[in-house]
Enzyme design. Structure first.
Site, PDB file in Angstrom:
ATOM      1  N   CYS A 123       9.198  13.075 -15.872  1.00 54.81           N
ATOM      2  CA  CYS A 123      10.118  12.466 -16.838  1.00 54.81           C
ATOM      3  C   CYS A 123      11.363  13.355 -17.055  1.00 54.81           C
ATOM      4  O   CYS A 123      12.209  13.421 -16.168  1.00 54.81           O
ATOM      5  CB  CYS A 123       9.354  12.139 -18.109  1.00 54.81           C
ATOM      6  SG  CYS A 123      10.112  10.804 -19.022  1.00 54.81           S
ATOM      7  N   ARG A 152      10.189   6.709 -23.029  1.00 56.72           N
ATOM      8  CA  ARG A 152      11.661   6.840 -22.842  1.00 56.72           C
ATOM      9  C   ARG A 152      11.959   7.277 -21.401  1.00 56.72           C
ATOM     10  O   ARG A 152      12.712   8.224 -21.147  1.00 56.72           O
ATOM     11  CB  ARG A 152      12.254   7.849 -23.838  1.00 56.72           C
ATOM     12  CG  ARG A 152      12.236   7.369 -25.272  1.00 56.72           C
ATOM     13  CD  ARG A 152      12.985   8.307 -26.192  1.00 56.72           C
ATOM     14  NE  ARG A 152      12.429   9.631 -26.169  1.00 56.72           N
ATOM     15  CZ  ARG A 152      13.094  10.719 -25.808  1.00 56.72           C
ATOM     16  NH1 ARG A 152      14.370  10.646 -25.475  1.00 56.72           N
ATOM     17  NH2 ARG A 152      12.504  11.897 -25.790  1.00 56.72           N
ATOM     18  N   ARG A 192      18.692   7.599 -17.041  1.00 59.89           N
ATOM     19  CA  ARG A 192      17.866   8.030 -18.170  1.00 59.89           C
ATOM     20  C   ARG A 192      17.607   6.869 -19.124  1.00 59.89           C
ATOM     21  O   ARG A 192      18.421   5.954 -19.239  1.00 59.89           O
ATOM     22  CB  ARG A 192      18.565   9.142 -18.956  1.00 59.89           C
ATOM     23  CG  ARG A 192      18.727  10.425 -18.181  1.00 59.89           C
ATOM     24  CD  ARG A 192      19.463  11.452 -19.007  1.00 59.89           C
ATOM     25  NE  ARG A 192      18.762  11.761 -20.235  1.00 59.89           N
ATOM     26  CZ  ARG A 192      19.353  12.056 -21.383  1.00 59.89           C
ATOM     27  NH1 ARG A 192      20.664  12.063 -21.479  1.00 59.89           N
ATOM     28  NH2 ARG A 192      18.642  12.324 -22.457  1.00 59.89           N
ATOM     29  N   GLU A 202       0.357  13.864 -16.729  1.00 58.71           N
ATOM     30  CA  GLU A 202      -0.455  14.779 -17.554  1.00 58.71           C
ATOM     31  C   GLU A 202      -1.091  14.054 -18.736  1.00 58.71           C
ATOM     32  O   GLU A 202      -1.978  14.597 -19.396  1.00 58.71           O
ATOM     33  CB  GLU A 202       0.408  15.967 -18.042  1.00 58.71           C
ATOM     34  CG  GLU A 202       1.427  15.664 -19.133  1.00 58.71           C
ATOM     35  CD  GLU A 202       2.705  14.989 -18.614  1.00 58.71           C
ATOM     36  OE1 GLU A 202       2.755  14.608 -17.424  1.00 58.71           O
ATOM     37  OE2 GLU A 202       3.638  14.836 -19.418  1.00 58.71           O
ATOM     38  N   HIS A 258       4.249  10.058 -17.056  1.00 57.72           N
ATOM     39  CA  HIS A 258       3.628  11.338 -17.429  1.00 57.72           C
ATOM     40  C   HIS A 258       2.219  11.445 -16.848  1.00 57.72           C
ATOM     41  O   HIS A 258       1.251  11.071 -17.538  1.00 57.72           O
ATOM     42  CB  HIS A 258       3.537  11.442 -18.958  1.00 57.72           C
ATOM     43  CG  HIS A 258       4.851  11.652 -19.627  1.00 57.72           C
ATOM     44  ND1 HIS A 258       5.321  12.894 -19.959  1.00 57.72           N
ATOM     45  CD2 HIS A 258       5.803  10.766 -20.012  1.00 57.72           C
ATOM     46  CE1 HIS A 258       6.514  12.787 -20.541  1.00 57.72           C
ATOM     47  NE2 HIS A 258       6.830  11.498 -20.576  1.00 57.72           N
ATOM     48  N   GLU A 293      12.842  16.328 -23.687  1.00 61.39           N
ATOM     49  CA  GLU A 293      14.246  15.914 -23.792  1.00 61.39           C
ATOM     50  C   GLU A 293      15.047  16.779 -22.814  1.00 61.39           C
ATOM     51  O   GLU A 293      15.225  17.975 -23.029  1.00 61.39           O
ATOM     52  CB  GLU A 293      14.705  16.068 -25.248  1.00 61.39           C
ATOM     53  CG  GLU A 293      16.147  15.741 -25.479  1.00 61.39           C
ATOM     54  CD  GLU A 293      16.559  14.375 -24.937  1.00 61.39           C
ATOM     55  OE1 GLU A 293      15.868  13.369 -25.202  1.00 61.39           O
ATOM     56  OE2 GLU A 293      17.585  14.325 -24.226  1.00 61.39           O
TER      57      GLU A 293
HETATM   58  N1  GLN Z   1      14.531  10.300 -22.156  1.00 64.29           N
HETATM   59  C1  GLN Z   1      14.203  11.683 -21.992  1.00 64.29           C
HETATM   60  C2  GLN Z   1      15.375  12.453 -21.364  1.00 64.29           C
HETATM   61  O1  GLN Z   1      16.292  11.857 -20.921  1.00 64.29           O
HETATM   62  C3  GLN Z   1      12.979  11.872 -21.115  1.00 64.29           C
HETATM   63  C4  GLN Z   1      11.745  11.352 -21.825  1.00 64.29           C
HETATM   64  C5  GLN Z   1      10.472  12.016 -21.472  1.00 64.29           C
HETATM   65  O2  GLN Z   1      10.442  13.092 -20.859  1.00 64.29           O
HETATM   66  N2  GLN Z   1       9.400  11.400 -21.875  1.00 64.29           N
HETATM   67  O3  GLN Z   1      15.334  13.651 -21.310  1.00 64.29           O
END
Ligand code: GLN
Length: 222
Positions: free
Chosen positions: A98, A160, A130, A197, A195, A67
């Site tokens: 991300c 996300r 985002r 990873e 991702h 996040e």
């Molecule tokens: N939506 C998240 C953000 O805005 C990022 C999501 C993620 O790292 N998988 O920080």
């Protein structure tokens, strides 16, 4: 003398990789980077880093997913943002996945809440939207073509995820999904909306570690 030279070469081949250890999938990034070191038969260590003095000592930094608003708040409290910013602007390679991509970016906004006002490192000359694919439930996987990493498809795991909606002139596109940019490189900085990873495929990390090795040996162009 000969012995000293060998020791020096060995040392410059041993990489110290930091994973920003504030919040998010820190362990998964540590494992992926360790696997890539092994697959490349490189010496090195991978560890979580939080404080400015730890950031001074690494050769490459991974900013994990999670996040981004929480991560930037914690990085601000721990005073690590200026150290990260200086090391990257001096050429140290960085890989942001991300939330990590969002923190590296010049500007971030969210479709529903608009400008988020979060502190960003701002060195990656892109604008990111985002949560562009929706909420957690709309997470998905897709086979991506990433020629810079290899000719076989690469499993992109999107959780996300953001999209890269604007690119500066020095930014190279590494991957697209449905015509939207989802991975970029700008000199020593890589950002991915997905991702790498979590793909069980170390090629993306191998690509990053080769950049780190080039940086350490003075061959990475800035
Ligand atoms: N939506 C998240 C953000 O805005 C990022 C999501 C993620 O790292 N998988 O920080």
């Amino acid at each position: 003398m000969k012995y000293d030279d060998t020791a020096k070469t060995q040392k410059s081949k041993s990489l110290s990789i930091g994973v920003l250890g504030l919040q998010g999938d820190i362990e998964e990034n540590i494992s992926a980077a360790r696997q890539a070191l092994k697959d490349l038969k490189l010496e090195g260590e991978v560890r979580p880093v939080r404080y400015p003095e730890e950031i001074e000592q690494i050769d490459g930094l991974v900013l994990p997913g999670g996040e981004s608003t929480v991560q930037s708040t914690l990085a601000t409290i721990q005073h690590s943002l200026p150290a990260i910013k200086r090391r990257i602007s001096e050429g140290m390679p960085a890989l942001g996945t991300c939330a990590g991509l969002i923190i590296l970016s010049r500007r971030a906004y969210d479709k529903t809440v608009g400008e988020t006002g979060q502190k960003l490192i701002g060195l990656l000359d892109v604008v990111v939207e985002r949560n562009a694919f929706g909420r957690q439930g709309e997470s998905f996987e897709s086979d991506l073509q990433i020629p810079m990493v290899g000719k076989d498809g690469f499993k992109g795991v999107f959780i996300r995820a953001p999209i890269i909606s604007e690119l500066g002139k020095d930014v190279q596109v590494m991957a697209k999904f449905n015509n939207k940019t989802v991975a970029v490189r700008q000199k020593n900085i890589i950002g991915t909306a997905f991702h790498p990873e979590l793909s069980g495929d170390s090629r993306f990390y191998q690509y990053f570690l080769k950049m780190v090795l080039d940086f350490k040996q003075g061959r990475l162009q800035r």
